[in-house]
Structures are given as C-alpha cells and as structure tokens.
Write a protein that holds these residues in place. Sequence first.
Motif, PDB file in Angstrom:
ATOM      1  N   PRO A 151       1.172   3.563 -13.776  1.00 11.62           N
ATOM      2  CA  PRO A 151       2.308   3.061 -12.700  1.00 11.62           C
ATOM      3  C   PRO A 151       3.475   2.530 -13.162  1.00 11.62           C
ATOM      4  O   PRO A 151       3.487   3.668 -13.747  1.00 11.62           O
ATOM      5  CB  PRO A 151       1.796   1.497 -13.158  1.00 11.62           C
ATOM      6  N   SER A 179       2.223   0.692  -4.386  1.00 12.42           N
ATOM      7  CA  SER A 179       1.048   1.112  -4.680  1.00 12.42           C
ATOM      8  C   SER A 179       0.634   1.871  -6.157  1.00 12.42           C
ATOM      9  O   SER A 179       0.087   1.999  -6.964  1.00 12.42           O
ATOM     10  CB  SER A 179       0.395   2.119  -3.040  1.00 12.42           C
ATOM     11  N   ASN A 180       2.616   2.500  -5.955  1.00 12.87           N
ATOM     12  CA  ASN A 180       1.730   2.574  -7.651  1.00 12.87           C
ATOM     13  C   ASN A 180       3.226   2.516  -8.897  1.00 12.87           C
ATOM     14  O   ASN A 180       3.337   3.160  -9.785  1.00 12.87           O
ATOM     15  CB  ASN A 180       2.248   4.700  -7.746  1.00 12.87           C
ATOM     16  N   LYS A 207       5.711   9.876  -6.837  1.00 12.21           N
ATOM     17  CA  LYS A 207       4.737   9.675  -5.459  1.00 12.21           C
ATOM     18  C   LYS A 207       3.285   9.688  -6.477  1.00 12.21           C
ATOM     19  O   LYS A 207       2.349   9.405  -5.725  1.00 12.21           O
ATOM     20  CB  LYS A 207       4.611  10.086  -4.403  1.00 12.21           C
ATOM     21  N   ALA A 208       3.441   9.671  -7.296  1.00 12.12           N
ATOM     22  CA  ALA A 208       2.607   9.991  -8.174  1.00 12.12           C
ATOM     23  C   ALA A 208       1.575   8.572  -8.629  1.00 12.12           C
ATOM     24  O   ALA A 208       2.306   7.515  -8.344  1.00 12.12           O
ATOM     25  CB  ALA A 208       2.590  10.512  -9.665  1.00 12.12           C
ATOM     26  N   ASP A 209       0.654   8.449  -9.185  1.00  7.09           N
ATOM     27  CA  ASP A 209      -0.150   7.459  -9.317  1.00  7.09           C
ATOM     28  C   ASP A 209       0.245   6.319 -10.470  1.00  7.09           C
ATOM     29  O   ASP A 209      -0.243   5.341 -10.109  1.00  7.09           O
ATOM     30  CB  ASP A 209      -1.338   7.573 -10.336  1.00  7.09           C
ATOM     31  N   ASP A 243       4.015   3.610  -1.414  1.00  3.54           N
ATOM     32  CA  ASP A 243       4.876   4.255  -3.102  1.00  3.54           C
ATOM     33  C   ASP A 243       5.726   4.191  -3.113  1.00  3.54           C
ATOM     34  O   ASP A 243       6.552   3.577  -1.388  1.00  3.54           O
ATOM     35  CB  ASP A 243       3.800   5.623  -3.077  1.00  3.54           C
ATOM     36  N   GLU A 257       0.682  -1.105  -0.282  1.00  2.00           N
ATOM     37  CA  GLU A 257       0.103  -0.136   0.024  1.00  2.00           C
ATOM     38  C   GLU A 257       0.177   1.424  -0.154  1.00  2.00           C
ATOM     39  O   GLU A 257       0.394   2.039   0.330  1.00  2.00           O
ATOM     40  CB  GLU A 257      -0.511  -0.462   0.872  1.00  2.00           C
TER      41      GLU A 257
END
Length: 175
Positions: A73, A160-161, A69-71, A41, A39
């Motif tokens: 992938p 998470s990303n 840290k952006a979404d 990043d 969970e």
Amino acid sequence: MKSIILKASGIFLATVLSFSAFAGYGDAKDKAKEMAKSEMDVVDIAASDENFSTLVAAVKAAGLVEALKADGPITVFVPTNEAFAKLPAGTVENLLKPENKDQLIEVLTYHVVPGKVTASDVVMVDSANSLQGQAINVTVDGDKVMVNDATVIQTDIDASNGVIHVIDTVILPQS
C-alpha cells in the motif's frame, strides 16, 4: 368513462413505480460507483477525475504509472490542477520536458508515502518519510491538516493499493 379512469390510474401508478425504481437505481448506482472506485488503484482514481489531469500528465511523463499501480500500500497526497496552477509560470511545462524527467520524478515521489496512512493516522504524526527520501512535515490545527505548506482538502479516498488525500498546493522537496 370507467375505462378511461382505470387507464389513467394505471398510467399514474406505472409512472410512480418508474420514479421509485429510478430513485432506487440512483442509490444503487452511487453505491456501485463507490465500490468500483475502491477496486481502482490510485492512478485509475486520479485519471477518472478531471481535477487531477495535470498530475496524471506528470505521472505519465515521469514514467511512474506502473510504479503507482503496484500493489502497495501507498499513500498519495494528490495536488489538484489548481495546486499546479499556483506554481510559478512555466514550472509545470518545464518539469514535463524529457530532459527534466529526474526532477519531475523527485517532485512526484515526494507526494508518496509508503504504507496506508489514513486521516486518523495522519493526525497522530508530525512527519512522514516520502518515497523521494525526504520527510514531509505534518501539522494539525483543529480540523485543518497541513502537509508542508499544503492544506489537505479531502481525505481517505480508498484505492485498491492505498489511499489518496487531496491537497491544495504542490509540495516540493528541498534542493
């Protein structure tokens, strides 16, 4: 005498149950850590491991924390502190200077590939385009995977990303 034996038996049983519960707790705790890690990043994972402290300092100096840290992938080939130590003396310190921020960004973004590329995907390609713009060469020889001159020493750390692959050498873009 009978009450002493019963008390001793009770203490023994309580001790056994405590150790059993503790052993189960340890397993659950490890599983919880793994779940929590997935969970996190890529930046959080790197920051949580002291073996990546040089990379984390470089990411901060380059102002790339929010971007990483952006979404996603994204796939990040993460050099260890030892990998940074292999660079010629003074290289890391020089790159961390504010006047060399653009060069630091070039080096760091060369370690990032858009998309989630797992170990099973990596073995099927011979190159990958980095966010920096240049291709990273991928070579597979048996169980050994190389990205440029770096050996991949740990694969598929889920974030998470995206995903992290740990490498033993800092890879540098061509000038």
